[in-house]
Motif scaffolding. Structure first.
Motif, PDB file in Angstrom:
ATOM      1  N   TYR A  59       0.844  -1.195   0.000  1.00  0.00           N
ATOM      2  CA  TYR A  59       0.000   0.000   0.000  1.00  0.00           C
ATOM      3  C   TYR A  59       0.881   1.247   0.000  1.00  0.00           C
ATOM      4  O   TYR A  59       1.872   1.323   0.710  1.00  0.00           O
ATOM      5  CB  TYR A  59      -0.896  -0.020   1.242  1.00  0.00           C
ATOM      6  CG  TYR A  59      -1.604   1.286   1.531  1.00  0.00           C
ATOM      7  CD1 TYR A  59      -2.803   1.588   0.907  1.00  0.00           C
ATOM      8  CD2 TYR A  59      -1.074   2.200   2.437  1.00  0.00           C
ATOM      9  CE1 TYR A  59      -3.456   2.785   1.177  1.00  0.00           C
ATOM     10  CE2 TYR A  59      -1.717   3.383   2.713  1.00  0.00           C
ATOM     11  CZ  TYR A  59      -2.915   3.679   2.079  1.00  0.00           C
ATOM     12  OH  TYR A  59      -3.555   4.869   2.349  1.00  0.00           O
ATOM     13  N   GLN A  60       0.506   2.237  -0.816  1.00  0.00           N
ATOM     14  CA  GLN A  60       1.198   3.518  -0.853  1.00  0.00           C
ATOM     15  C   GLN A  60       0.156   4.615  -0.736  1.00  0.00           C
ATOM     16  O   GLN A  60      -0.620   4.841  -1.655  1.00  0.00           O
ATOM     17  CB  GLN A  60       1.985   3.685  -2.151  1.00  0.00           C
ATOM     18  CG  GLN A  60       3.154   2.725  -2.247  1.00  0.00           C
ATOM     19  CD  GLN A  60       3.885   2.846  -3.557  1.00  0.00           C
ATOM     20  OE1 GLN A  60       3.287   3.046  -4.597  1.00  0.00           O
ATOM     21  NE2 GLN A  60       5.194   2.699  -3.493  1.00  0.00           N
ATOM     22  N   GLY A  61       0.116   5.257   0.405  1.00  0.00           N
ATOM     23  CA  GLY A  61      -0.869   6.307   0.642  1.00  0.00           C
ATOM     24  C   GLY A  61      -0.769   6.827   2.058  1.00  0.00           C
ATOM     25  O   GLY A  61       0.278   6.721   2.696  1.00  0.00           O
ATOM     26  N   LYS A  62      -1.856   7.371   2.539  1.00  0.00           N
ATOM     27  CA  LYS A  62      -1.865   7.963   3.879  1.00  0.00           C
ATOM     28  C   LYS A  62      -1.985   6.892   4.953  1.00  0.00           C
ATOM     29  O   LYS A  62      -2.698   5.905   4.793  1.00  0.00           O
ATOM     30  CB  LYS A  62      -3.030   8.937   4.008  1.00  0.00           C
ATOM     31  CG  LYS A  62      -2.871  10.162   3.139  1.00  0.00           C
ATOM     32  CD  LYS A  62      -4.033  11.097   3.330  1.00  0.00           C
ATOM     33  CE  LYS A  62      -3.864  12.346   2.501  1.00  0.00           C
ATOM     34  NZ  LYS A  62      -4.957  13.290   2.718  1.00  0.00           N
ATOM     35  N   ALA A  63      -1.284   7.128   6.062  1.00  0.00           N
ATOM     36  CA  ALA A  63      -1.367   6.220   7.208  1.00  0.00           C
ATOM     37  C   ALA A  63      -2.683   6.464   7.937  1.00  0.00           C
ATOM     38  O   ALA A  63      -3.289   7.527   7.829  1.00  0.00           O
ATOM     39  CB  ALA A  63      -0.203   6.467   8.153  1.00  0.00           C
ATOM     40  N   LEU A  64      -3.123   5.479   8.668  1.00  0.00           N
ATOM     41  CA  LEU A  64      -4.346   5.581   9.451  1.00  0.00           C
ATOM     42  C   LEU A  64      -3.970   5.809  10.907  1.00  0.00           C
ATOM     43  O   LEU A  64      -3.201   5.040  11.487  1.00  0.00           O
ATOM     44  CB  LEU A  64      -5.156   4.293   9.315  1.00  0.00           C
ATOM     45  CG  LEU A  64      -6.471   4.205  10.061  1.00  0.00           C
ATOM     46  CD1 LEU A  64      -7.472   5.219   9.497  1.00  0.00           C
ATOM     47  CD2 LEU A  64      -7.050   2.810   9.961  1.00  0.00           C
ATOM     48  N   PHE A  65      -4.473   6.885  11.506  1.00  0.00           N
ATOM     49  CA  PHE A  65      -4.286   7.118  12.938  1.00  0.00           C
ATOM     50  C   PHE A  65      -5.325   6.273  13.655  1.00  0.00           C
ATOM     51  O   PHE A  65      -6.515   6.544  13.566  1.00  0.00           O
ATOM     52  CB  PHE A  65      -4.493   8.586  13.290  1.00  0.00           C
ATOM     53  CG  PHE A  65      -3.394   9.487  12.830  1.00  0.00           C
ATOM     54  CD1 PHE A  65      -2.143   9.431  13.426  1.00  0.00           C
ATOM     55  CD2 PHE A  65      -3.597  10.392  11.818  1.00  0.00           C
ATOM     56  CE1 PHE A  65      -1.117  10.267  13.015  1.00  0.00           C
ATOM     57  CE2 PHE A  65      -2.585  11.230  11.399  1.00  0.00           C
ATOM     58  CZ  PHE A  65      -1.342  11.165  11.996  1.00  0.00           C
ATOM     59  N   SER A  66      -4.881   5.243  14.356  1.00  0.00           N
ATOM     60  CA  SER A  66      -5.819   4.310  14.966  1.00  0.00           C
ATOM     61  C   SER A  66      -5.607   4.171  16.465  1.00  0.00           C
ATOM     62  O   SER A  66      -4.480   4.183  16.948  1.00  0.00           O
ATOM     63  CB  SER A  66      -5.664   2.936  14.315  1.00  0.00           C
ATOM     64  OG  SER A  66      -6.506   2.006  14.938  1.00  0.00           O
ATOM     65  N   THR A  67      -6.708   4.034  17.184  1.00  0.00           N
ATOM     66  CA  THR A  67      -6.661   3.761  18.622  1.00  0.00           C
ATOM     67  C   THR A  67      -7.127   2.333  18.883  1.00  0.00           C
ATOM     68  O   THR A  67      -7.487   2.000  19.999  1.00  0.00           O
ATOM     69  CB  THR A  67      -7.579   4.741  19.377  1.00  0.00           C
ATOM     70  OG1 THR A  67      -8.896   4.619  18.864  1.00  0.00           O
ATOM     71  CG2 THR A  67      -7.089   6.157  19.240  1.00  0.00           C
ATOM     72  N   GLU A  68      -7.088   1.507  17.852  1.00  0.00           N
ATOM     73  CA  GLU A  68      -7.588   0.142  17.914  1.00  0.00           C
ATOM     74  C   GLU A  68      -6.996  -0.676  19.060  1.00  0.00           C
ATOM     75  O   GLU A  68      -7.674  -1.461  19.689  1.00  0.00           O
ATOM     76  CB  GLU A  68      -7.253  -0.533  16.578  1.00  0.00           C
ATOM     77  CG  GLU A  68      -7.876  -1.873  16.367  1.00  0.00           C
ATOM     78  CD  GLU A  68      -7.563  -2.375  14.971  1.00  0.00           C
ATOM     79  OE1 GLU A  68      -6.801  -3.345  14.866  1.00  0.00           O
ATOM     80  OE2 GLU A  68      -8.062  -1.791  14.003  1.00  0.00           O
ATOM     81  N   LYS A  69      -5.712  -0.488  19.361  1.00  0.00           N
ATOM     82  CA  LYS A  69      -5.047  -1.301  20.374  1.00  0.00           C
ATOM     83  C   LYS A  69      -5.040  -0.648  21.753  1.00  0.00           C
ATOM     84  O   LYS A  69      -4.320  -1.065  22.637  1.00  0.00           O
ATOM     85  CB  LYS A  69      -3.624  -1.589  19.930  1.00  0.00           C
ATOM     86  CG  LYS A  69      -3.577  -2.406  18.654  1.00  0.00           C
ATOM     87  CD  LYS A  69      -2.191  -2.611  18.156  1.00  0.00           C
ATOM     88  CE  LYS A  69      -2.245  -3.385  16.845  1.00  0.00           C
ATOM     89  NZ  LYS A  69      -0.952  -3.505  16.236  1.00  0.00           N
ATOM     90  N   LYS A  70      -5.845   0.386  21.948  1.00  0.00           N
ATOM     91  CA  LYS A  70      -5.926   1.052  23.243  1.00  0.00           C
ATOM     92  C   LYS A  70      -7.063   0.446  24.055  1.00  0.00           C
ATOM     93  O   LYS A  70      -8.150   0.216  23.543  1.00  0.00           O
ATOM     94  CB  LYS A  70      -6.178   2.552  23.078  1.00  0.00           C
ATOM     95  CG  LYS A  70      -5.074   3.288  22.365  1.00  0.00           C
ATOM     96  CD  LYS A  70      -3.834   3.362  23.231  1.00  0.00           C
ATOM     97  CE  LYS A  70      -2.768   4.188  22.547  1.00  0.00           C
ATOM     98  NZ  LYS A  70      -1.571   4.270  23.320  1.00  0.00           N
ATOM     99  N   SER A  71      -6.801   0.213  25.340  1.00  0.00           N
ATOM    100  CA  SER A  71      -7.840  -0.331  26.213  1.00  0.00           C
ATOM    101  C   SER A  71      -8.710   0.806  26.745  1.00  0.00           C
ATOM    102  O   SER A  71      -8.398   1.984  26.575  1.00  0.00           O
ATOM    103  CB  SER A  71      -7.188  -1.065  27.385  1.00  0.00           C
ATOM    104  OG  SER A  71      -6.554  -0.137  28.237  1.00  0.00           O
ATOM    105  N   PHE A  72      -9.789   0.445  27.410  1.00  0.00           N
ATOM    106  CA  PHE A  72     -10.672   1.466  27.973  1.00  0.00           C
ATOM    107  C   PHE A  72      -9.945   2.270  29.057  1.00  0.00           C
ATOM    108  O   PHE A  72     -10.155   3.471  29.182  1.00  0.00           O
ATOM    109  CB  PHE A  72     -11.941   0.823  28.541  1.00  0.00           C
ATOM    110  CG  PHE A  72     -12.923   1.851  29.022  1.00  0.00           C
ATOM    111  CD1 PHE A  72     -13.587   2.669  28.118  1.00  0.00           C
ATOM    112  CD2 PHE A  72     -13.156   2.031  30.375  1.00  0.00           C
ATOM    113  CE1 PHE A  72     -14.475   3.639  28.560  1.00  0.00           C
ATOM    114  CE2 PHE A  72     -14.050   2.990  30.824  1.00  0.00           C
ATOM    115  CZ  PHE A  72     -14.714   3.791  29.896  1.00  0.00           C
ATOM    116  N   ALA A  73      -9.080   1.613  29.811  1.00  0.00           N
ATOM    117  CA  ALA A  73      -8.299   2.338  30.833  1.00  0.00           C
ATOM    118  C   ALA A  73      -7.400   3.378  30.175  1.00  0.00           C
ATOM    119  O   ALA A  73      -7.253   4.492  30.677  1.00  0.00           O
ATOM    120  CB  ALA A  73      -7.471   1.355  31.649  1.00  0.00           C
TER     121      ALA A  73
END
Length: 159
Positions: A59-73
């Motif tokens: 893939y060549q493009g913009k990165a995704l800012f993700s909070t997918e691996k963040k817990s509720f705490a």
């Protein structure tokens, strides 16, 4: 924290090892595989979003800012504080992921070039989905924080 590119004098966030504009790394070495910028309007519309070349899926493009691996705490502590400080400070709370395969920072190389329409659509769809997830998590944080504040107020008032 940031550093300035020795080649083009662009200010770069410290998380990135190379300049998004010219490909020169933090020690001043240019990247011979770096593509010349051919879509300047795209950079001016969203210059905070780095472009990547994913070594996993190509893939060549913009990165995704993700909070997918963040817990509720994480959201309660860091999320509430970062959202309260500045609307853009949530970026430091996020992981950079490839929107196509989900690979993390260790599989990205900086890239600058023309984004293919299918990669642009893929990023836009993944970004919309991530924004919906983040909005739900922020609302949950506000609900928990508001409930605690209300309970504390009632308890204090009753004493």
């Amino acid at each position: 924290m940031s550093w300035t590119c020795s080649n083009c004098s662009t200010k770069i966030d410290a998380r990135f090892g190379a300049c998004w504009k010219c490909g020169t790394d933090a020690s001043g070495n240019p990247d011979p595989d770096f593509a010349a910028e051919s879509d300047p309007e795209d950079l001016t519309e969203d210059p905070e979003t780095p472009r990547i070349h994913c070594q996993n899926c190509g893939y060549q493009g913009k990165a995704l800012f993700s909070t997918e691996k963040k817990s509720f705490a994480d959201w309660l502590v860091a999320g509430l504080l970062s959202i309260a400080v500045s609307p853009k400070s949530w970026i430091h709370f996020c992981h950079l992921l490839c929107p196509k395969c989900g690979a993390g920072d260790q599989n990205h190389r900086p890239w600058s070039g023309e984004i293919q329409p299918e990669n642009r659509e893929l990023w836009m769809a993944a970004n919309r989905l991530e924004e919906l997830r983040n909005r739900k998590k922020r609302h949950l944080v506000y609900l928990v924080f508001g409930s605690l504040l209300l309970a504390g107020s009632v308890l204090w008032w009753s004493l």
